[in-house]
Design a protein around this motif. Structure first.
Motif, PDB file in Angstrom:
ATOM      1  N   ALA A 139       0.827  -1.221   0.000  1.00  0.00           N
ATOM      2  CA  ALA A 139       0.000   0.000   0.000  1.00  0.00           C
ATOM      3  C   ALA A 139       0.851   1.257   0.000  1.00  0.00           C
ATOM      4  O   ALA A 139       0.484   2.261  -0.609  1.00  0.00           O
ATOM      5  N   TRP A 140       1.994   1.207   0.689  1.00  0.00           N
ATOM      6  CA  TRP A 140       2.855   2.384   0.793  1.00  0.00           C
ATOM      7  C   TRP A 140       3.999   2.347  -0.212  1.00  0.00           C
ATOM      8  O   TRP A 140       4.843   3.241  -0.230  1.00  0.00           O
ATOM      9  N   GLN A 141       4.057   1.299  -1.030  1.00  0.00           N
ATOM     10  CA  GLN A 141       5.078   1.123  -2.061  1.00  0.00           C
ATOM     11  C   GLN A 141       6.494   1.199  -1.476  1.00  0.00           C
ATOM     12  O   GLN A 141       7.358   1.922  -1.975  1.00  0.00           O
ATOM     13  N   LEU A 142       6.724   0.415  -0.429  1.00  0.00           N
ATOM     14  CA  LEU A 142       8.016   0.416   0.251  1.00  0.00           C
ATOM     15  C   LEU A 142       8.961  -0.600  -0.378  1.00  0.00           C
ATOM     16  O   LEU A 142       8.530  -1.560  -1.013  1.00  0.00           O
ATOM     17  N   LYS A 143      10.243  -0.368  -0.162  1.00  0.00           N
ATOM     18  CA  LYS A 143      11.273  -1.267  -0.682  1.00  0.00           C
ATOM     19  C   LYS A 143      11.286  -2.568   0.119  1.00  0.00           C
ATOM     20  O   LYS A 143      11.014  -2.582   1.318  1.00  0.00           O
ATOM     21  N   GLU A 144      11.661  -3.658  -0.556  1.00  0.00           N
ATOM     22  CA  GLU A 144      11.847  -4.939   0.115  1.00  0.00           C
ATOM     23  C   GLU A 144      13.123  -4.895   0.945  1.00  0.00           C
ATOM     24  O   GLU A 144      14.043  -4.129   0.647  1.00  0.00           O
ATOM     25  N   LYS A 145      13.150  -5.709   1.987  1.00  0.00           N
ATOM     26  CA  LYS A 145      14.337  -5.884   2.826  1.00  0.00           C
ATOM     27  C   LYS A 145      14.859  -4.548   3.343  1.00  0.00           C
ATOM     28  O   LYS A 145      16.063  -4.311   3.393  1.00  0.00           O
ATOM     29  N   GLU A 146      13.936  -3.665   3.750  1.00  0.00           N
ATOM     30  CA  GLU A 146      14.342  -2.315   4.134  1.00  0.00           C
ATOM     31  C   GLU A 146      13.577  -1.825   5.358  1.00  0.00           C
ATOM     32  O   GLU A 146      12.629  -2.448   5.813  1.00  0.00           O
ATOM     33  N   SER A 147      14.040  -0.712   5.869  1.00  0.00           N
ATOM     34  CA  SER A 147      13.465  -0.024   7.017  1.00  0.00           C
ATOM     35  C   SER A 147      12.894   1.315   6.544  1.00  0.00           C
ATOM     36  O   SER A 147      13.515   2.003   5.752  1.00  0.00           O
ATOM     37  N   PHE A 148      11.713   1.657   7.027  1.00  0.00           N
ATOM     38  CA  PHE A 148      11.022   2.900   6.674  1.00  0.00           C
ATOM     39  C   PHE A 148      10.661   3.626   7.965  1.00  0.00           C
ATOM     40  O   PHE A 148      10.158   3.001   8.907  1.00  0.00           O
ATOM     41  N   LYS A 154      -0.089  14.748  15.567  1.00  0.00           N
ATOM     42  CA  LYS A 154      -1.249  14.145  16.237  1.00  0.00           C
ATOM     43  C   LYS A 154      -2.452  14.004  15.306  1.00  0.00           C
ATOM     44  O   LYS A 154      -3.381  13.252  15.612  1.00  0.00           O
ATOM     45  N   ASN A 155      -2.442  14.689  14.177  1.00  0.00           N
ATOM     46  CA  ASN A 155      -3.513  14.557  13.187  1.00  0.00           C
ATOM     47  C   ASN A 155      -3.203  13.489  12.145  1.00  0.00           C
ATOM     48  O   ASN A 155      -3.951  13.318  11.179  1.00  0.00           O
ATOM     49  N   GLY A 156      -2.085  12.797  12.322  1.00  0.00           N
ATOM     50  CA  GLY A 156      -1.703  11.732  11.403  1.00  0.00           C
ATOM     51  C   GLY A 156      -1.036  12.207  10.133  1.00  0.00           C
ATOM     52  O   GLY A 156      -0.878  11.432   9.191  1.00  0.00           O
ATOM     53  N   LYS A 157      -0.582  13.448  10.100  1.00  0.00           N
ATOM     54  CA  LYS A 157       0.082  13.995   8.915  1.00  0.00           C
ATOM     55  C   LYS A 157       1.589  13.740   8.997  1.00  0.00           C
ATOM     56  O   LYS A 157       2.211  13.935  10.043  1.00  0.00           O
ATOM     57  N   VAL A 158       2.179  13.345   7.897  1.00  0.00           N
ATOM     58  CA  VAL A 158       3.604  13.008   7.827  1.00  0.00           C
ATOM     59  C   VAL A 158       4.442  14.288   7.908  1.00  0.00           C
ATOM     60  O   VAL A 158       4.260  15.211   7.119  1.00  0.00           O
ATOM     61  N   GLN A 159       5.382  14.314   8.858  1.00  0.00           N
ATOM     62  CA  GLN A 159       6.276  15.458   9.040  1.00  0.00           C
ATOM     63  C   GLN A 159       7.728  15.132   8.679  1.00  0.00           C
ATOM     64  O   GLN A 159       8.550  16.027   8.540  1.00  0.00           O
ATOM     65  N   PHE A 160       8.021  13.844   8.563  1.00  0.00           N
ATOM     66  CA  PHE A 160       9.369  13.379   8.185  1.00  0.00           C
ATOM     67  C   PHE A 160       9.175  11.998   7.593  1.00  0.00           C
ATOM     68  O   PHE A 160       8.347  11.217   8.076  1.00  0.00           O
ATOM     69  N   VAL A 161       9.961  11.660   6.572  1.00  0.00           N
ATOM     70  CA  VAL A 161       9.880  10.334   5.980  1.00  0.00           C
ATOM     71  C   VAL A 161      11.234   9.960   5.383  1.00  0.00           C
ATOM     72  O   VAL A 161      11.917  10.805   4.804  1.00  0.00           O
ATOM     73  N   SER A 162      11.617   8.699   5.561  1.00  0.00           N
ATOM     74  CA  SER A 162      12.875   8.214   4.998  1.00  0.00           C
ATOM     75  C   SER A 162      12.853   6.695   4.935  1.00  0.00           C
ATOM     76  O   SER A 162      12.244   6.035   5.779  1.00  0.00           O
ATOM     77  N   GLU A 163      13.531   6.143   3.937  1.00  0.00           N
ATOM     78  CA  GLU A 163      13.743   4.700   3.852  1.00  0.00           C
ATOM     79  C   GLU A 163      15.237   4.434   3.979  1.00  0.00           C
ATOM     80  O   GLU A 163      16.047   5.208   3.494  1.00  0.00           O
ATOM     81  N   GLY A 164      15.568   3.333   4.642  1.00  0.00           N
ATOM     82  CA  GLY A 164      16.961   2.961   4.827  1.00  0.00           C
ATOM     83  C   GLY A 164      17.477   3.394   6.186  1.00  0.00           C
ATOM     84  O   GLY A 164      16.724   3.861   7.043  1.00  0.00           O
TER      85      GLY A 164
END
Length: 183
Positions: A139-148, A154-164
């Protein structure tokens, strides 16, 4: 020059193809995990219930999605040590860990499940979700074998995002974001 441009554009399009679909200042894409779902600890026992990403509203959160592999878990261990050291107010902050058991080394499924259950019992205040079918990863189109990692307000809005694996600067950014959102 032409060769450099070709390499640069090639790398750009490879990264686009492998990129997650999470945008800043938006909610995470809605997803439900039915099997096994959220771990619930009660009297030193674990039960499971369906989980929905819409339940992430109400508290500031660090969401950690990871492949069910110890090597992937270790990638961002420094972040979780920094979170523990920060001693955030549990009434307003929660860590949510989503373990993709479908992305585990073959024949380690029982180990992944037991490890998730032990982790939940050791950190009952944290939210732990066990995803047997890569539902969240898809659903989130994340990489395999990885950390996200994502920080949510508090409203569920993304303020930071990173993979790896996060750098020490990114870890500090996460901690600073959470502190600011808790003010």
């Amino acid at each position: 020059m032409k060769k450099l441009l070709t390499i640069t554009l090639g790398a750009f399009f490879v990264n686009i193809a492998a990129a997650h679909n999470i945008q800043l200042n938006t909610s995470l894409p809605t997803v439900s995990v039915i099997e096994d779902g959220e771990l619930v600890a009660s009297d030193n026992n674990i039960t499971y219930r369906p989980w929905q990403s819409t339940s992430l509203i109400g508290k500031v959160r660090v969401v950690h999605h990871l492949a069910g592999r110890s090597s992937v878990k270790a990638k961002n261990e420094a972040l979780f040590e920094a979170i523990k050291a920060s001693n955030f107010d549990r009434t307003r902050y929660q860590t949510t860990t989503i373990i993709n058991a479908d992305d585990a080394i073959i024949a380690t499924g029982a180990f992944v499940k037991n490890s998730a259950e032990d982790g939940k019992l050791a950190n009952a205040h944290s939210q732990v979700i066990l995803d047997q079918n890569s539902t969240v990863k898809k659903a989130w189109q994340l990489k395999e074998k990885e950390s996200f990692i994502a920080v949510l307000d508090k409203n569920g809005k993304v303020q930071f995002v990173s993979e790896g694996k996060l750098s020490s600067e990114q870890i500090q950014t996460v901690i600073n974001n959470v502190k600011a959102l808790l003010k």
